[in-house]
Design a protein around this motif. Structure first.
Motif, PDB file in Angstrom:
ATOM      1  N   HIS A 355      57.720  46.966  22.437  1.00  0.00           N
ATOM      2  CA  HIS A 355      58.402  48.042  23.168  1.00  0.00           C
ATOM      3  C   HIS A 355      59.224  47.422  24.293  1.00  0.00           C
ATOM      4  CE1 HIS A 355      57.878  52.533  24.396  1.00  0.00           C
ATOM      5  NE2 HIS A 355      59.063  52.087  24.782  1.00  0.00           N
ATOM      6  N   LEU A 356      60.493  47.816  24.371  1.00  0.00           N
ATOM      7  CA  LEU A 356      61.388  47.415  25.456  1.00  0.00           C
ATOM      8  C   LEU A 356      61.605  48.617  26.360  1.00  0.00           C
ATOM      9  CD1 LEU A 356      63.499  45.648  26.920  1.00  0.00           C
ATOM     10  CD2 LEU A 356      65.144  46.310  25.140  1.00  0.00           C
ATOM     11  N   LEU A 357      61.360  48.427  27.648  1.00  0.00           N
ATOM     12  CA  LEU A 357      61.511  49.516  28.616  1.00  0.00           C
ATOM     13  C   LEU A 357      62.526  49.109  29.675  1.00  0.00           C
ATOM     14  CD1 LEU A 357      60.674  52.227  29.908  1.00  0.00           C
ATOM     15  CD2 LEU A 357      58.857  50.971  31.103  1.00  0.00           C
ATOM     16  N   PHE A 358      63.619  49.872  29.759  1.00  0.00           N
ATOM     17  CA  PHE A 358      64.593  49.677  30.823  1.00  0.00           C
ATOM     18  C   PHE A 358      64.208  50.559  32.011  1.00  0.00           C
ATOM     19  CE2 PHE A 358      67.377  48.919  27.022  1.00  0.00           C
ATOM     20  CZ  PHE A 358      67.630  47.571  27.277  1.00  0.00           C
ATOM     21  N   HIS A 359      64.447  50.045  33.195  1.00  0.00           N
ATOM     22  CA  HIS A 359      64.167  50.814  34.408  1.00  0.00           C
ATOM     23  C   HIS A 359      65.435  50.830  35.241  1.00  0.00           C
ATOM     24  CE1 HIS A 359      62.093  51.021  38.604  1.00  0.00           C
ATOM     25  NE2 HIS A 359      62.615  52.175  38.245  1.00  0.00           N
ATOM     26  N   THR A 360      66.079  51.983  35.341  1.00  0.00           N
ATOM     27  CA  THR A 360      67.298  52.083  36.137  1.00  0.00           C
ATOM     28  C   THR A 360      66.938  52.337  37.596  1.00  0.00           C
ATOM     29  OG1 THR A 360      67.575  54.482  35.955  1.00  0.00           O
ATOM     30  CG2 THR A 360      68.418  53.133  34.135  1.00  0.00           C
ATOM     31  N   ALA A 379      74.028  55.910  33.331  1.00  0.00           N
ATOM     32  CA  ALA A 379      74.629  56.427  32.096  1.00  0.00           C
ATOM     33  C   ALA A 379      74.686  55.343  31.031  1.00  0.00           C
ATOM     34  CB  ALA A 379      76.013  56.976  32.389  1.00  0.00           C
ATOM     35  N   ALA A 380      75.044  54.128  31.430  1.00  0.00           N
ATOM     36  CA  ALA A 380      75.162  53.042  30.456  1.00  0.00           C
ATOM     37  C   ALA A 380      73.809  52.671  29.873  1.00  0.00           C
ATOM     38  CB  ALA A 380      75.807  51.826  31.123  1.00  0.00           C
ATOM     39  N   VAL A 381      72.795  52.591  30.707  1.00  0.00           N
ATOM     40  CA  VAL A 381      71.477  52.194  30.222  1.00  0.00           C
ATOM     41  C   VAL A 381      70.863  53.284  29.356  1.00  0.00           C
ATOM     42  CG1 VAL A 381      69.139  51.544  30.909  1.00  0.00           C
ATOM     43  CG2 VAL A 381      71.091  50.621  32.153  1.00  0.00           C
ATOM     44  N   VAL A 382      71.065  54.528  29.716  1.00  0.00           N
ATOM     45  CA  VAL A 382      70.565  55.628  28.889  1.00  0.00           C
ATOM     46  C   VAL A 382      71.214  55.587  27.509  1.00  0.00           C
ATOM     47  CG1 VAL A 382      70.631  58.131  28.595  1.00  0.00           C
ATOM     48  CG2 VAL A 382      69.910  57.158  30.786  1.00  0.00           C
ATOM     49  N   ALA A 383      72.509  55.391  27.470  1.00  0.00           N
ATOM     50  CA  ALA A 383      73.212  55.323  26.177  1.00  0.00           C
ATOM     51  C   ALA A 383      72.734  54.126  25.362  1.00  0.00           C
ATOM     52  CB  ALA A 383      74.720  55.244  26.416  1.00  0.00           C
ATOM     53  N   LEU A 384      72.540  52.980  26.026  1.00  0.00           N
ATOM     54  CA  LEU A 384      72.054  51.787  25.330  1.00  0.00           C
ATOM     55  C   LEU A 384      70.650  52.020  24.785  1.00  0.00           C
ATOM     56  CD1 LEU A 384      72.478  48.781  24.610  1.00  0.00           C
ATOM     57  CD2 LEU A 384      71.442  48.215  26.824  1.00  0.00           C
ATOM     58  N   THR A 385      69.814  52.661  25.560  1.00  0.00           N
ATOM     59  CA  THR A 385      68.441  52.954  25.119  1.00  0.00           C
ATOM     60  C   THR A 385      68.439  53.756  23.831  1.00  0.00           C
ATOM     61  OG1 THR A 385      67.545  52.914  27.373  1.00  0.00           O
ATOM     62  CG2 THR A 385      66.325  54.186  25.741  1.00  0.00           C
ATOM     63  N   GLN A 386      69.189  54.823  23.825  1.00  0.00           N
ATOM     64  CA  GLN A 386      69.178  55.709  22.653  1.00  0.00           C
ATOM     65  C   GLN A 386      69.807  55.050  21.431  1.00  0.00           C
ATOM     66  OE1 GLN A 386      71.094  58.996  24.645  1.00  0.00           O
ATOM     67  NE2 GLN A 386      69.131  59.930  25.209  1.00  0.00           N
ATOM     68  N   ALA A 387      70.838  54.236  21.645  1.00  0.00           N
ATOM     69  CA  ALA A 387      71.466  53.540  20.526  1.00  0.00           C
ATOM     70  C   ALA A 387      70.531  52.481  19.943  1.00  0.00           C
ATOM     71  CB  ALA A 387      72.777  52.900  20.981  1.00  0.00           C
ATOM     72  N   LEU A 388      69.873  51.702  20.814  1.00  0.00           N
ATOM     73  CA  LEU A 388      68.967  50.660  20.327  1.00  0.00           C
ATOM     74  C   LEU A 388      67.730  51.242  19.665  1.00  0.00           C
ATOM     75  CD1 LEU A 388      69.062  47.982  23.185  1.00  0.00           C
ATOM     76  CD2 LEU A 388      70.185  47.904  20.954  1.00  0.00           C
ATOM     77  N   ALA A 389      67.232  52.353  20.186  1.00  0.00           N
ATOM     78  CA  ALA A 389      66.056  52.986  19.583  1.00  0.00           C
ATOM     79  C   ALA A 389      66.334  53.346  18.129  1.00  0.00           C
ATOM     80  CB  ALA A 389      65.656  54.229  20.372  1.00  0.00           C
ATOM     81  N   GLU A 390      67.536  53.850  17.874  1.00  0.00           N
ATOM     82  CA  GLU A 390      67.914  54.193  16.507  1.00  0.00           C
ATOM     83  C   GLU A 390      68.144  52.937  15.667  1.00  0.00           C
ATOM     84  OE1 GLU A 390      71.415  56.746  14.185  1.00  0.00           O
ATOM     85  OE2 GLU A 390      71.182  56.884  16.363  1.00  0.00           O
ATOM     86  N   SER A 426      52.822  55.164  24.949  1.00  0.00           N
ATOM     87  CA  SER A 426      52.999  56.478  24.304  1.00  0.00           C
ATOM     88  C   SER A 426      53.278  56.385  22.817  1.00  0.00           C
ATOM     89  CB  SER A 426      54.150  57.233  24.975  1.00  0.00           C
ATOM     90  OG  SER A 426      55.398  56.610  24.674  1.00  0.00           O
ATOM     91  N   GLY A 427      53.840  55.262  22.365  1.00  0.00           N
ATOM     92  CA  GLY A 427      54.219  55.158  20.963  1.00  0.00           C
ATOM     93  C   GLY A 427      55.548  55.829  20.644  1.00  0.00           C
ATOM     94  N   LEU A 428      56.214  56.385  21.670  1.00  0.00           N
ATOM     95  CA  LEU A 428      57.484  57.073  21.463  1.00  0.00           C
ATOM     96  C   LEU A 428      58.650  56.116  21.676  1.00  0.00           C
ATOM     97  CD1 LEU A 428      56.673  60.368  23.388  1.00  0.00           C
ATOM     98  CD2 LEU A 428      56.529  59.965  20.922  1.00  0.00           C
ATOM     99  N   SER A 429      59.808  56.466  21.123  1.00  0.00           N
ATOM    100  CA  SER A 429      60.993  55.633  21.273  1.00  0.00           C
ATOM    101  C   SER A 429      62.210  56.514  21.496  1.00  0.00           C
ATOM    102  CB  SER A 429      61.194  54.770  20.023  1.00  0.00           C
ATOM    103  OG  SER A 429      62.249  53.839  20.204  1.00  0.00           O
ATOM    104  N   GLY A 430      63.205  55.944  22.197  1.00  0.00           N
ATOM    105  CA  GLY A 430      64.435  56.674  22.446  1.00  0.00           C
ATOM    106  C   GLY A 430      64.335  57.697  23.547  1.00  0.00           C
ATOM    107  N   ARG A 431      63.232  57.704  24.278  1.00  0.00           N
ATOM    108  CA  ARG A 431      63.029  58.704  25.329  1.00  0.00           C
ATOM    109  C   ARG A 431      63.549  58.200  26.675  1.00  0.00           C
ATOM    110  NH1 ARG A 431      59.517  62.907  24.123  1.00  0.00           N
ATOM    111  NH2 ARG A 431      59.524  63.219  21.874  1.00  0.00           N
ATOM    112  N   VAL A 432      64.132  59.093  27.434  1.00  0.00           N
ATOM    113  CA  VAL A 432      64.519  58.812  28.812  1.00  0.00           C
ATOM    114  C   VAL A 432      63.602  59.636  29.697  1.00  0.00           C
ATOM    115  CG1 VAL A 432      66.343  58.942  30.537  1.00  0.00           C
ATOM    116  CG2 VAL A 432      66.906  58.376  28.160  1.00  0.00           C
TER     117      VAL A 432
END
Length: 442
Positions: A355-360, A379-390, A426-432
């Motif tokens: 699991h990779l977790l970004f912290h803005t 905004a950039a990190v949120v977009a990167l998170t969701q793109a990488l999760a997919e 949590s086992g979840l991915s793509g969540r902000v």
């Protein structure tokens, strides 16, 4: 020394006949959700996973047996043999369970379904004790002084202060040879005065009507609490959360890049192998620096399970007033840094399905003058998170983002650390996940 008898068939009986008025609900409290599951699902899991339990019988509040049957089917609780309606009282519910087991020779563990934090070693202790005893009570010492009062017209007065060393707080399960508890109840129902003064638990029935049967005490646990009042739901939620931390983190490797000292400390307290690299040790804007840090952690521990990227950009002012060199440094940390961390972490996280977790940083972390640049970063990190999760889902790698919410009161380091661990386990991915002072939200 008493010889051990062979272990008989053992049935875990979950007494779930309560409603939920004391927790402020119209539905049964055993169907309240805690830590992502209903209370009864947590309790069923403990009995399902216990090797000493051969069968599970559930006594449920009338009108809600189908709810439990659906949970049993969906959860794969293969040991459950039946879900039947409970009675109007605890004693009637127990009696219905005993009638359902009529004609059987077995041991029974009668357990309050709303004690979902039962530890497996307590079940083991009860089953082992029943090899040499016919009745078993689970109890813990009381830490409070208990007084016996006498009621008078003007109120209550203390009549006696028993020796605390001899007092115990009773829990469940309570275990019996089936023939013993059945005989005790048969004698109880034959007593005209039983209904006027019913015991509060099943061992009380045995003690009153089969006083010649010794009741052996098995040590319980402070965590084996009964969820009865609204505050109990909150406490149980927190205890499940702490248990999840230990289960998910113990022996796993966590790499923290940047200003994540509190996250590193909390993960280490729950058994993780932690490598913390502040900006002075690993600069996220430098790909080689990030690669070296992760390679070191992997070499020392054998792999990497979790990576937390929490690099802080330098303080900035209003966009039009920020020096070009400072602006370039800030963008290097906030825009290029997450990409560098992701690229370097992927091979390790793919191997461990990690699991990779970004912290803005907070948009108002340097005051409203720096709000524009922090908003760009977020905004950039949120977009990167969701793109990488997919993109990384097929590799089993999860990616999430922790984003402090713009607010006058910034979350504490402890708030952020707890929120970070909640996300990691949590086992979840793509969540902000937004972090506010004292609480989090998705």
């Amino acid at each position: 020394m008493t010889a051990l008898e062979p272990r008989p068939h053992t049935v875990g009986v979950l007494l779930a006949g309560g409603v939920g008025r004391r927790v402020g609900l119209d539905t049964p409290k055993q169907l309240v959700e805690i830590a992502g599951k209903t209370i009864i699902e947590h309790t069923l899991t403990v009995f399902q996973d216990a090797p000493e339990i051969d069968e599970i019988l559930v006594l449920m509040t009338p009108g809600h047996t189908e709810d439990v049957e659906r949970l049993v089917a969906a959860g794969g609780f293969t040991k459950v043999s039946a879900v039947i309606e409970g009675g109007a009282s605890r004693t009637e519910t127990t009696w219905r369970a005993l009638r359902a087991l009529e004609g059987r020779e077995c041991d029974v563990l009668l357990h309050d379904a709303v004690r979902p934090l039962l530890e497996p070693r307590i079940i083991t202790g009860c089953v082992e004790a029943l090899r040499t005893h016919r009745a078993v009570e689970v109890a813990i010492p009381t830490s409070d002084t208990i007084v016996v009062v006498e009621r008078r017209p003007d109120g209550e007065v203390v009549r006696e202060v028993p020796d605390r060393a001899a007092l115990r707080r009773v829990q469940t399960p309570q275990g019996f040879r089936l023939a013993v508890i059945r005989e005790a109840y048969e004698r109880a129902f034959a007593d005209p005065g039983f209904a006027d003064r019913p015991p509060t638990d099943d061992c009380g029935v045995v003690l009153r009507y089969l006083p010649e049967v010794p009741i052996h005490v098995v040590p319980g646990s402070e965590h084996n609490m009964k969820v009865t009042h609204p505050v109990d739901v909150l406490i149980a939620e927190r205890l499940f959360q702490l248990a999840a931390y230990g289960q998910a983190l113990r022996g796993r490797t966590v790499v923290v890049l940047g200003e994540g000292v509190a996250v590193a400390e909390l993960a280490a307290r729950h058994g993780a192998v932690v490598f913390s690299f502040p900006a002075t040790a690993a600069r996220v804007e430098d790909p080689r620096s990030v690669e070296d840090a992760l390679a070191h952690a992997a070499k020392e521990s054998g792999g990497v399970d979790y990576v937390v990227s929490a690099a802080e950009p330098p303080p900035t002012g209003a966009l039009g007033e920020t020096d070009g060199a400072v602006l370039a440094e800030a963008l290097g940390v906030t825009q290029l840094g997450p990409v560098n961390v992701a690229r370097a972490a992927l091979p390790y996280l793919r191997e461990r399905r990690g699991h990779l977790l970004f912290h803005t940083a907070s948009p108002y972390g340097t005051g409203r003058a720096g709000h524009a640049l922090r908003s760009v970063e977020r905004a950039a990190v949120v977009a990167l998170t969701q793109a990488l999760a997919e993109e990384w889902a097929a590799d089993g790698v999860r990616v999430s983002c922790l984003a402090p919410e713009p607010a006058a009161e910034a979350p504490s380091r402890e708030d952020v650390a707890r929120a970070a661990l909640d996300v990691l386990v949590s086992g979840l991915s793509g969540r902000v996940t937004t972090v506010r002072a004292g609480r989090t939200g998705t």
